[in-house]
Design a protein around this motif. Structure first.
Motif, PDB file in Angstrom:
ATOM      1  N   ALA A 172       8.994  10.514   1.575  1.00 54.50           N
ATOM      2  CA  ALA A 172       8.771   9.333   0.745  1.00 54.50           C
ATOM      3  C   ALA A 172       8.403   8.131   1.605  1.00 54.50           C
ATOM      4  N   GLU A 173       8.985   8.036   2.809  1.00 55.18           N
ATOM      5  CA  GLU A 173       8.685   6.915   3.698  1.00 55.18           C
ATOM      6  C   GLU A 173       7.234   6.956   4.157  1.00 55.18           C
ATOM      7  N   VAL A 174       6.739   8.130   4.549  1.00 57.12           N
ATOM      8  CA  VAL A 174       5.351   8.258   4.994  1.00 57.12           C
ATOM      9  C   VAL A 174       4.393   7.978   3.836  1.00 57.12           C
ATOM     10  N   ASN A 175       4.720   8.464   2.645  1.00 54.66           N
ATOM     11  CA  ASN A 175       3.879   8.189   1.483  1.00 54.66           C
ATOM     12  C   ASN A 175       3.862   6.696   1.152  1.00 54.66           C
ATOM     13  N   ARG A 176       4.984   6.070   1.317  1.00 57.53           N
ATOM     14  CA  ARG A 176       5.060   4.628   1.078  1.00 57.53           C
ATOM     15  C   ARG A 176       4.175   3.884   2.075  1.00 57.53           C
ATOM     16  N   GLY A 177       4.215   4.321   3.343  1.00 56.46           N
ATOM     17  CA  GLY A 177       3.360   3.725   4.355  1.00 56.46           C
ATOM     18  C   GLY A 177       1.895   3.969   4.081  1.00 56.46           C
ATOM     19  N   ASP A 178       1.569   5.156   3.610  1.00 56.81           N
ATOM     20  CA  ASP A 178       0.194   5.496   3.239  1.00 56.81           C
ATOM     21  C   ASP A 178      -0.305   4.543   2.163  1.00 56.81           C
ATOM     22  N   TYR A 179       0.515   4.292   1.144  1.00 54.18           N
ATOM     23  CA  TYR A 179       0.130   3.403   0.051  1.00 54.18           C
ATOM     24  C   TYR A 179      -0.102   1.976   0.551  1.00 54.18           C
ATOM     25  N   LEU A 180       0.753   1.524   1.456  1.00 59.13           N
ATOM     26  CA  LEU A 180       0.591   0.180   2.000  1.00 59.13           C
ATOM     27  C   LEU A 180      -0.659   0.080   2.877  1.00 59.13           C
ATOM     28  N   VAL A 181      -0.832   1.027   3.779  1.00 56.56           N
ATOM     29  CA  VAL A 181      -1.940   0.975   4.730  1.00 56.56           C
ATOM     30  C   VAL A 181      -3.292   1.126   4.047  1.00 56.56           C
ATOM     31  N   ASN A 182      -3.394   2.052   3.103  1.00 60.11           N
ATOM     32  CA  ASN A 182      -4.696   2.396   2.536  1.00 60.11           C
ATOM     33  C   ASN A 182      -4.951   1.846   1.142  1.00 60.11           C
ATOM     34  N   ALA A 183      -3.966   1.163   0.577  1.00 61.49           N
ATOM     35  CA  ALA A 183      -4.165   0.592  -0.762  1.00 61.49           C
ATOM     36  C   ALA A 183      -3.751  -0.876  -0.755  1.00 61.49           C
ATOM     37  N   LEU A 184      -2.469  -1.142  -0.921  1.00 62.27           N
ATOM     38  CA  LEU A 184      -2.004  -2.507  -1.150  1.00 62.27           C
ATOM     39  C   LEU A 184      -2.321  -3.468   0.003  1.00 62.27           C
ATOM     40  N   ALA A 185      -1.937  -3.129   1.220  1.00 64.61           N
ATOM     41  CA  ALA A 185      -2.179  -4.017   2.368  1.00 64.61           C
ATOM     42  C   ALA A 185      -3.575  -3.827   2.947  1.00 64.61           C
ATOM     43  N   HIS A 186      -4.304  -2.858   2.471  1.00 65.71           N
ATOM     44  CA  HIS A 186      -5.699  -2.547   2.821  1.00 65.71           C
ATOM     45  C   HIS A 186      -6.008  -2.650   4.316  1.00 65.71           C
ATOM     46  N   CYS A 187      -5.131  -2.110   5.154  1.00 63.94           N
ATOM     47  CA  CYS A 187      -5.390  -2.081   6.598  1.00 63.94           C
ATOM     48  C   CYS A 187      -6.668  -1.301   6.910  1.00 63.94           C
ATOM     49  N   ASP A 188      -6.927  -0.264   6.094  1.00 67.50           N
ATOM     50  CA  ASP A 188      -8.104   0.571   6.326  1.00 67.50           C
ATOM     51  C   ASP A 188      -9.400  -0.217   6.222  1.00 67.50           C
ATOM     52  N   THR A 189      -9.410  -1.297   5.455  1.00 64.20           N
ATOM     53  CA  THR A 189     -10.624  -2.080   5.266  1.00 64.20           C
ATOM     54  C   THR A 189     -11.164  -2.599   6.597  1.00 64.20           C
ATOM     55  N   CYS A 190     -10.289  -3.017   7.488  1.00 63.62           N
ATOM     56  CA  CYS A 190     -10.716  -3.561   8.782  1.00 63.62           C
ATOM     57  C   CYS A 190     -10.724  -2.511   9.887  1.00 63.62           C
ATOM     58  N   HIS A 191      -9.766  -1.608   9.862  1.00 66.54           N
ATOM     59  CA  HIS A 191      -9.575  -0.700  10.997  1.00 66.54           C
ATOM     60  C   HIS A 191     -10.344   0.615  10.888  1.00 66.54           C
ATOM     61  N   THR A 192     -11.091   0.823   9.825  1.00 60.19           N
ATOM     62  CA  THR A 192     -11.934   2.011   9.708  1.00 60.19           C
ATOM     63  C   THR A 192     -13.383   1.606   9.969  1.00 60.19           C
ATOM     64  N   PRO A 193     -14.098   2.334  10.830  1.00 56.05           N
ATOM     65  CA  PRO A 193     -15.489   1.956  11.125  1.00 56.05           C
ATOM     66  C   PRO A 193     -16.379   2.056   9.897  1.00 56.05           C
ATOM     67  N   ARG A 194     -17.526   1.384   9.948  1.00 53.64           N
ATOM     68  CA  ARG A 194     -18.467   1.345   8.836  1.00 53.64           C
ATOM     69  C   ARG A 194     -19.715   2.158   9.156  1.00 53.64           C
ATOM     70  N   ASN A 195     -20.315   2.707   8.096  1.00 49.61           N
ATOM     71  CA  ASN A 195     -21.552   3.451   8.280  1.00 49.61           C
ATOM     72  C   ASN A 195     -22.761   2.525   8.172  1.00 49.61           C
ATOM     73  N   LEU A 196     -23.952   3.090   8.127  1.00 51.97           N
ATOM     74  CA  LEU A 196     -25.172   2.299   8.115  1.00 51.97           C
ATOM     75  C   LEU A 196     -25.247   1.354   6.919  1.00 51.97           C
ATOM     76  N   LEU A 197     -24.665   1.752   5.781  1.00 51.68           N
ATOM     77  CA  LEU A 197     -24.711   0.947   4.570  1.00 51.68           C
ATOM     78  C   LEU A 197     -23.437   0.130   4.369  1.00 51.68           C
ATOM     79  N   MET A 198     -22.668  -0.026   5.449  1.00 50.83           N
ATOM     80  CA  MET A 198     -21.478  -0.874   5.472  1.00 50.83           C
ATOM     81  C   MET A 198     -20.342  -0.340   4.602  1.00 50.83           C
ATOM     82  N   ALA A 199     -20.349   0.944   4.341  1.00 43.16           N
ATOM     83  CA  ALA A 199     -19.222   1.573   3.656  1.00 43.16           C
ATOM     84  C   ALA A 199     -18.293   2.177   4.702  1.00 43.16           C
TER      85      ALA A 199
END
Length: 457
Positions: A172-199
């Motif tokens: 449950a702790e890892v799933n909670r972290g997953d939700y924060l990192v990749n959804a609510l706190a959107h850490c993935d928005t900055c820390h994931t590289p972008r492709n040619l079309l900026m996705a």
């Protein structure tokens, strides 16, 4: 398990550890806590402006995007939004009037948010946020980016409306972290590289990405390229304070995240983020060794003092401008960080940005500041692009990654918002390409008409 976990997600950021935070007491509503965890205030509040009134300039490869007023104003804000319209804007990037938002609004991450969290956010913005009757600066991007309808195609290619689903094979702790990192706190928005079309390039999640003048580093579990060598306690400390002795200090966009959001999360949330990051798939990028392992103390103060400035311009700038705080040997002191064993000196881009823009974050009511030294600085000794390049090269050689070098052109590029994305470069050719295409079509039509006229004659 899913129903029970959904209930847990709706209470994210409600741990008692939040009670110490200014403006977020123990009685704060779930919606307010969620808004803090999502860091809404950072992008929707202009410098010196009222909270959530918009107008914050967001630099992007396509131009400056101004955030909108999200107070419950019925004239210039979201006061007339229904619950469903609010959900559509947050999770799908479509405003109530059908206007498509640019993905500078991280709806691609917020799309994973649960219905209960979206509902709590709606209640907070409609009933607790004060309406501000102030219109914001209109975003005016150059063609073709000003055609917002183009986001329909972009969303079809890159946006998913799939909500977060916990992985039953993980705690449950890892799933909670997953939700924060990749959804609510959107850490993935900055820390994931972008492709040619900026996705987001989801084949390399959290492997690091360019952020204009700054670079969001690899935060996967790789021990060299990422933060796999960090302990969970160090990750928690960094998220809450923006500082870990002998490793890193938060600056730029990360400092904003710490100041406005992460420091206010409860320990359970921060530990969950750490637990999730520690178990991510390690992704090796181009680092030769861990970013915090570079450098050592310098003895140049003893050997170079008295020399001519032109013989070692970088050292002379360092000695006169930087050494007072970071010490002549670079080891810093209780208040100012060491320049070796510091991730800031492992990459030339973030080092340049730190010198140009400074470091500014407030944690637990205490301001942590390094002044800006760029040509546009207001209250300090200004350094030219060449001087910043010289001192950057000195710092990299003595305290950081000596394989990297900086030129005055690199500094100018940082001041102008960083390297241009390939998509922006391609867009610069759009209008000439359209003109050429029109000329070619015109020639084809002309030749066709001429042939018909000759045949008729």
């Amino acid at each position: 398990m899913r129903n029970a976990f959904a209930g847990l997600l709706s209470l994210i950021a409600t741990a008692t550890g939040c009670a110490h935070a200014e403006g977020l007491d123990a009685n704060a509503s779930a919606g307010k806590r969620l808004a803090v965890a999502a860091d809404c205030v950072a992008c929707h509040t202009a410098p010196g402006g009222k909270a959530f009134a918009g107008g914050y300039p967001l630099s992007s490869p396509m131009g400056v995007i101004y955030s909108t007023n999200i107070t419950p104003s019925k004239t210039v804000g979201i006061g007339n939004y229904s619950r469903d319209e609010f959900a559509r804007a947050v999770r799908d990037g479509v405003a109530a009037d059908g206007t498509h938002l640019y993905p500078a609004m991280p709806y691609t991450s917020y799309a994973k948010m649960t219905d209960s969290d979206i509902s709590a956010l709606y209640d907070y913005f409609m009933h607790e946020v004060q309406p501000v009757e102030a219109a914001t600066h209109k975003t005016e991007l150059a063609f073709p980016f000003n055609v917002r309808a183009s986001m329909i195609g972009w969303n079809a290619l890159f946006h998913s409306s799939t909500r977060f689903t916990p992985d039953p094979a993980k705690s449950a702790e890892v799933n909670r972290g997953d939700y924060l990192v990749n959804a609510l706190a959107h850490c993935d928005t900055c820390h994931t590289p972008r492709n040619l079309l900026m996705a987001a390039d989801n084949s390399k999640p959290l492997a690091g990405g360019a952020l204009g003048s700054w670079y969001a580093p690899n935060i996967t579990a790789d021990k060299v390229s990422g933060i796999g060598a960090w302990s969970s306690d160090e990750i928690v400390a960094y998220l809450r304070t923006g500082h870990v002795e002998g490793k890193a200090q938060a600056a730029g966009p990360m400092a904003e995240a710490v100041e406005n959001s992460l420091q206010y999360l409860g320990n359970d949330d921060l530990k969950a983020i750490a637990a999730y990051l520690k178990q991510t798939t390690p992704i090796k990028t181009d680092e030769g060794k861990a970013r915090h392992e570079y450098g050592q103390a310098s003895t140049d103060e003893l050997t170079l003092r008295g020399g001519k400035p032109e013989d070692n311009p970088g050292w002379h700038i360092y000695s006169g401008t930087c050494a007072n705080c970071h010490q002549a040997n670079g080891q810093g002191n209780k208040e100012y960080p060491s320049l070796f064993h510091n991730t800031a000196t492992s990459r030339s881009d973030n080092l340049i940005a730190t010198i140009v823009y400074g470091v500014h974050r407030t944690v637990d009511g205490v301001a942590i500041d390094m002044p800006a030294f760029g040509p546009d600085a207001l209250f300090t000794d200004r350094l030219t692009d060449q001087q910043i390049a010289d001192v950057s090269n000195y710092v990299l050689t003595r305290f950081g990654n000596a394989t990297q070098t900086v030129t005055a052109a690199d500094v100018a590029q940082t001041r102008e918002g960083g390297p241009k994305a390939p998509l922006a470069k391609m867009a610069a050719l759009t209008i000439p390409a359209i003109i050429v295409l029109c000329v070619l079509i015109g020639l084809i039509v002309f030749r066709s008409v001429s042939r018909r006229q000759r045949k008729g004659a």
